[in-house]
Design a protein around this motif. Structure first.
Motif, PDB file in Angstrom:
ATOM      1  N   SER A 182       6.160   8.386  -6.761  1.00 18.97           N
ATOM      2  CA  SER A 182       5.080   8.928  -7.586  1.00 18.97           C
ATOM      3  C   SER A 182       5.549  10.172  -8.333  1.00 18.97           C
ATOM      4  CB  SER A 182       3.875   9.279  -6.733  1.00 18.97           C
ATOM      5  OG  SER A 182       3.329   8.115  -6.171  1.00 18.97           O
ATOM      6  N   ASP A 224       1.163   3.653 -11.542  1.00 13.48           N
ATOM      7  CA  ASP A 224       1.489   4.013 -10.154  1.00 13.48           C
ATOM      8  C   ASP A 224       0.718   3.088  -9.221  1.00 13.48           C
ATOM      9  OD1 ASP A 224       2.267   5.142  -7.833  1.00 13.48           O
ATOM     10  OD2 ASP A 224       1.741   7.202  -8.389  1.00 13.48           O
ATOM     11  N   GLU A 225       1.434   2.160  -8.612  1.00 13.82           N
ATOM     12  CA  GLU A 225       0.820   1.168  -7.731  1.00 13.82           C
ATOM     13  C   GLU A 225      -0.472   0.608  -8.312  1.00 13.82           C
ATOM     14  OE1 GLU A 225       0.982   1.892  -3.559  1.00 13.82           O
ATOM     15  OE2 GLU A 225       2.193   3.700  -3.818  1.00 13.82           O
TER      16      GLU A 225
HETATM   17 MG   LIG Z   1       2.953   7.386  -4.200  1.00 11.70          MG
END
Ligand SMILES: [Mg+2]
Ligand SMILES: Nc1ncnc2c1ncn2[C@@H]1O[C@H](COP(=O)(O)OP(=O)(O)O)[C@@H](O)[C@H]1O
Lengths: 229, 787
Positions: A45, A166-167
């Motif tokens: 991240s 992010d994911e």
């Molecule tokens: Mg993360």
């Protein structure tokens, strides 16, 4: 389009430096579909945030489309957000007080796109994502997958050159997840949008063209995906 | 963009209804309080400024040197006005006029007793009342004329033309209506319903002709040509008494008409303020309350920050600048301010009649006046900016990465700031509680202070019309006593609670040169002291068993200032005649109960008195007694309505100023506390939200609801206690300053301070508990699930 040279990131806590990223050097070209993988806490991240200019690296050089980011002022950065970068979040992060259509329209407002043009672009995107019927609903009236679609639609509507995710499927069931991945792949292949995503799933990573394996802040592997599909 | 912002703002407000309600509620109460107070300040400030040339118009005050200091009062001899006009260059007009006094005016069928002023033509030149009919240039010159106000004209003559109609004054003088003027604004110092010519005053009071320079019997007002002449003229006027009456030791002082109402206190011959300090206090209070409401708003808006943080982060990454976010939040705060303003108007319009009645004012919102609109705009802008700026800057400062990474606590916590704001609010609230308590303590202290006579069951009947006739008072007294409703009756030259009737012309053996002392003088009939139940220290009351024609009573203070060793039996000089002291009375309060009693001399006179003082029999039923008294009075004086009043009620009127202050402090203090509590509620909401997880974990670990409640309330109690500690010294200073205005003052005790501490703590913990009970009782799973 993206050049990272020797990026370092650490947090100093009571004189002890805890490194999050070490000697990260990478180059991502226009039109690539990159997945960043690695165990929890590896710094994925953080890396993505640095790419998205939400965080600053402690050391190192970062060039985005030929511009040195480390010396970029606030104004320029906002310009980049408006014109070149689209974010997609794991928790969707839609604005709860806005309808689907308004959420999608918001970036265009900041970009000062004319009213008529905004209308047609939002209509286009809604049409493409099969969400016309839902355009006046509020986020809390949608399922997780639908919310993420709106999130992607919002990232896309300003026609960015790169999408940072992010994911994006972290909170979704696998069927919905695959739908999102299909969409990313289509965007990447048909419109040439650069996509950089963080994911835990090998399957998701398989949709991309390249995988960066991150471990304890260091890029351990940089592999090109065999296009099986 | 603006439209979307507005739309989103509205949705936000709608979604957080309780927040919105608290916010708008607090803001509207704050705005309404502020505006009512400002209206009041404007009203007081506008006193006597309705007249075209008010700036060059002055009231003459007499400064009298008492030896130790100077006393000042706006009473002058009747000779002063002509003297001023004749001898002082630069004086354009000078008038003598009586102070307003109720007289009976009738049209042959109905009579009303209402306030009249005797004045001359110059009076009208200076106070240019609006003439609806008639000519101001010739008015008040002929002896048998009268000027009516519109309301009185209507009462007397309905819709008929009143000009040249006849009215009867005190059932005696027939007067012709020569003009009608518009009703006087309430914020004009001289209040009357009709004007009578000065010559008539002189005719009715023939003794005035030779009253001379010592008789302070009227109001003198003058107007100068322009401001430039003031210096020279006031210098000349200062010594005018000395030139006319060398031994008086008096000085004349020009006091601007525009300051008459607000700067009425004099010390040592100089104006030292007066009601102006109250007006200034209210002005300050207006803004403090508004500020408190703004603080509330800030508190509540930033308390929502958790919720807004995500929105801020998202907006920033999709291209919003900080400026745009600030604009958005300001739009929201203005929206709330405008909603609050609308509600405030409704509150004001609904409450203003009540306040007008309470404060005896004439406040209105003048919708046609551009200054009020400008003031309103400024107020709205001010409020919107003050209230909106902090939340706007605070919220827009969130860094997206922190918010979006889900690190929870966005940006620096705003909690310390908010705590400071709450402390500030409660400092103010506690101060107000203390001040209000002291005001009421002072009022009660003065009320409970012995006034030297028994004012309960004491009634006054105005001796008017036939009651004034020779021997009529004696008849009245006999008949009243016969009814059994009354145990004692005496005549008195003035209503007991009325001021006035002061003189210097008293000398006694051993009086120093230039030692003139201002005396209150009155005349009383037989049994006066017995009737009012005042104490006799030495000697005796006036009594029918003696010939008291040349005898007087003194009060204690008089004996003290005169330095008489053996007062009873001593001969003193009053005016030109010698009188003998037959009794010394304990001091009793006839003027302000807040001030030291003046020396008083009471002469004997059973005729020509203004009132009959009646001691009602305590054994009789009150309404019966009143009926019997009315019957007796009507029998003797059929043409007049019976004018009776309880001395107790008259006495109450002396507290009007203090009561007014108390009411205002009470009401607006209440509002301030209420708004502060709303702010506290906001803070409690925020804290509860922030500590949801902690509380849940504590509960899972076994904490009881009570444990949680005390945990949550502890912090607030601390804040409120700190606020009180800060408030105490500030309030102490304010209160002692206020009390120092009074000769007699209640000692400052701990009570008001304890009251403030207790009230604020109780109210605060109740407020906080509304929220914390909810949190304490909530199911921990709800909070933990989402982590
Ligand atoms: Mg993360
Ligand atoms: N502001 C911060 N202060 C200290 N440590 C941080 C901060 N932000 C992130 N970290 C640490 O950096 C590491 C990497 O975080 P992150 O990039 O979110 O990992 P990933 O996304 O790979 O799970 C974590 O161990 C986290 O504790």
């Amino acid at each position: 389009m993206i050049e990272l040279k020797n990026i370092e990131k650490y947090y100093a806590n009571k004189g002890v430096k805890s490194y999050i990223l070490r000697h990260v050097t990478a180059s991502i070209k226009q039109g690539e579909f990159v997945s960043i993988m690695g165990p929890s806490g590896a710094g994925k991240s953080t890396l993505l945030n640095i790419l998205g200019m939400l965080e600053e690296p402690t050391y190192g050089q970062y060039e985005f489309m030929g511009e040195d980011i480390t010396s970029l002022n606030e104004r320029k950065r906002i310009e980049l957000y408006r014109n070149h970068i689209g974010f997609v979040f794991q928790a969707y992060h839609l604005i709860d007080e806005m309808t689907v259509a308004e959420n999608i329209e918001a970036p265009l407002l900041y970009k000062k796109v004319s009213g008529a043009e905004r209308k047609s672009r939002v209509a286009d995107v809604l049409d493409r994502f099969n969400m016309v019927a839902k355009k006046d609903l509020f986020p809390n009236q949608l399922s997780g997958g639908q919310q993420q679609l709106v999130g992607i639609a919002r990232a896309l509507v300003a026609q960015p050159s790169v999408i940072l995710a992010d994911e994006p499927t972290g909170n979704l069931q696998s069927a919905q997840a695959l739908q999102i991945m299909d969409l990313f792949k289509k965007l990447n292949q048909e419109e040439g949008i650069t996509i950089i995503q963080v994911t835990h799933s090998e399957v998701n990573a398989g949709y991309g063209s390249r995988i960066l394996h991150l471990l304890d802040g260091v890029i351990k592997e940089d592999v090109t995906v065999e296009q099986t599909v | 963009m603006f439209r979307l912002n507005l739309k989103i703002a509205l949705r936000n407000l709608w979604k957080n209804k309780s927040f919105t309600l608290i916010n708008i509620g607090g803001l509207s109460i704050g705005l309404a309080s502020c505006m009512i107070l400002l209206l009041y300040v404007k009203y007081e400030w506008g006193y006597d400024k309705q007249f075209t040339n008010y700036k060059n118009t002055y009231i003459i005050y007499t400064n009298h040197d008492t030896g130790t200091d100077k006393t000042s009062y706006a009473w002058t001899p009747a000779l002063l006005a002509p003297e001023l006009k004749a001898k002082i260059p630069g004086v354009k007009y000078a008038s003598h006029s009586s102070y307003p006094e109720a007289h009976l005016i009738g049209n042959g069928e109905n009579s009303f007793k209402t306030n009249a002023v005797f004045a001359d033509n110059d009076f009208l030149k200076m106070l240019d009342y609006k003439f609806l009919q008639g000519n101001p240039d010739q008015a008040l010159q002929k002896v048998n004329t009268v000027i009516l106000t519109a309301t009185l004209a209507k009462r007397l003559f309905g819709n008929e033309d009143p000009i040249n109609r006849s009215v009867k004054l005190d059932n005696q003088d027939v007067l012709k209506v020569e003009a009608v003027i518009a009703d006087l604004p309430k914020n004009s110092s001289i209040q009357f319903e009709y004007l009578l010519p000065w010559v008539l005053f002189e005719n009715k009071n023939p003794w005035m002709k030779d009253a001379g320079w010592q008789a302070m019997i009227c109001l003198t007002m003058l107007q100068l040509d322009d401001e430039k002449t003031f210096g020279a003229a006031s210098q000349l006027i200062k010594s005018i008494y000395e030139r006319s009456d060398p031994k008086s030791g008096n000085e004349a002082l020009l006091h601007p008409l525009s300051k008459w109402h607000l700067y009425a206190d004099f010390q040592n011959g100089k104006s030292v303020g007066g009601k102006i300090s109250q007006v200034k206090t209210f002005f300050l209070l207006a803004f403090c309350i508004l500020l408190i409401a703004c603080v509330n708003f800030m508190n509540l808006s930033t308390a929502k920050s958790e919720k807004r943080a995500k929105e801020v982060g998202v907006r920033k990454v999709i291209g919003s600048t900080r400026k745009m976010l600030i604009a958005q939040f300001i739009v929201e705060s203005f929206l709330l301010t405008i909603l609050g303003l609308i509600l405030a108007f409704i509150l004001i319009e609904a409450s203003i009649p009540y306040f007008n009645q309470l404060l005896n004012t004439d406040l209105i919102i003048d919708y046609t006046d551009w200054t009020s609109w400008t003031a309103l705009m400024v107020l709205t802008l001010f409020t919107g900016l003050i209230a909106g700026s902090y939340p706007a800057f605070f919220l827009s400062s969130f860094e997206p990465v922190k918010v979006l990474k889900g690190f929870g606590k966005a940006g620096g916590s705003s909690l310390p700031v908010r705590k400071i704001l709450v402390v500030f609010q409660f400092v103010f609230a506690a101060c107000l509680i203390i001040c209000t308590t002291v005001i009421y303590q002072q009022i009660n202290y003065i009320k409970d202070k012995p006034i030297g006579y028994n004012k309960d069951n004491l009634m006054e009947i105005n001796l008017v019309g036939a009651l004034q006739g020779e021997g009529k008072f004696k008849l009245l007294k006999e008949q009243l006593l016969k009814t059994g409703s009354v145990t004692s009756v005496a005549s008195f030259s003035r209503s007991i609670n009325r001021m006035g009737q002061r003189a210097f012309n008293i000398s006694w053996p051993g009086k120093p040169k230039n030692g003139d002392i201002l005396f209150n003088y009155r005349f009383a009939g037989y049994d006066f002291i017995k009737t009012i139940d005042a104490g006799i220290i030495m000697g005796r009351d006036f009594s029918a068993n003696f010939n008291d024609e040349k005898n007087v009573l003194l009060n204690q203070t008089a004996v003290k200032v005169m330095g008489l060793k053996h007062p009873v039996g001593s001969m003193i000089k009053w005016g030109d005649g010698n009188v003998t002291i037959v009794g010394v009375v304990k001091d009793f309060v006839i003027e302000s109960p807040f001030e030291k009693t003046l020396p008083m001399i009471i002469g004997h006179n059973d005729n020509n008195s203004a009132v009959a003082v009646l001691r009602l029999s305590p054994d009789q039923n009150l309404s019966n007694s009143i009926a019997q008294i009315d019957a007796v009075v009507n029998g003797i004086n059929p043409g007049f309505p019976v004018e009776r009043k309880f001395v107790n009620d008259n006495f109450e009127e002396k507290f009007n100023n203090e009561k007014q202050l108390g009411i205002v402090a009470n009401w607006f203090g209440g509002f301030a506390i209420f708004i502060s509590c709303l702010g506290l509620l906001g803070l409690a909401l925020y804290m509860a939200e922030q500590r949801k997880k902690e509380i849940s974990i504590r509960k899972v670990l076994g904490a009881s609801n009570i444990n949680i409640l005390s945990l949550l309330n502890k912090d607030f109690i601390k804040l409120v206690a700190i606020a009180n500690l800060i408030a105490f010294p500030a309030a102490y200073v304010i209160v002692s300053k206020w009390l120092s205005n009074y000769d007699f003052r209640v000692p400052i005790t701990l009570i008001p301070f304890c009251a403030a501490l207790l009230i604020s703590l109780v109210i605060a913990s109740l407020t906080v508990s509304i929220q914390s009970v909810k949190v304490a009782k909530s199911n921990p799973v709800d909070a933990l699930k989402y982590e």
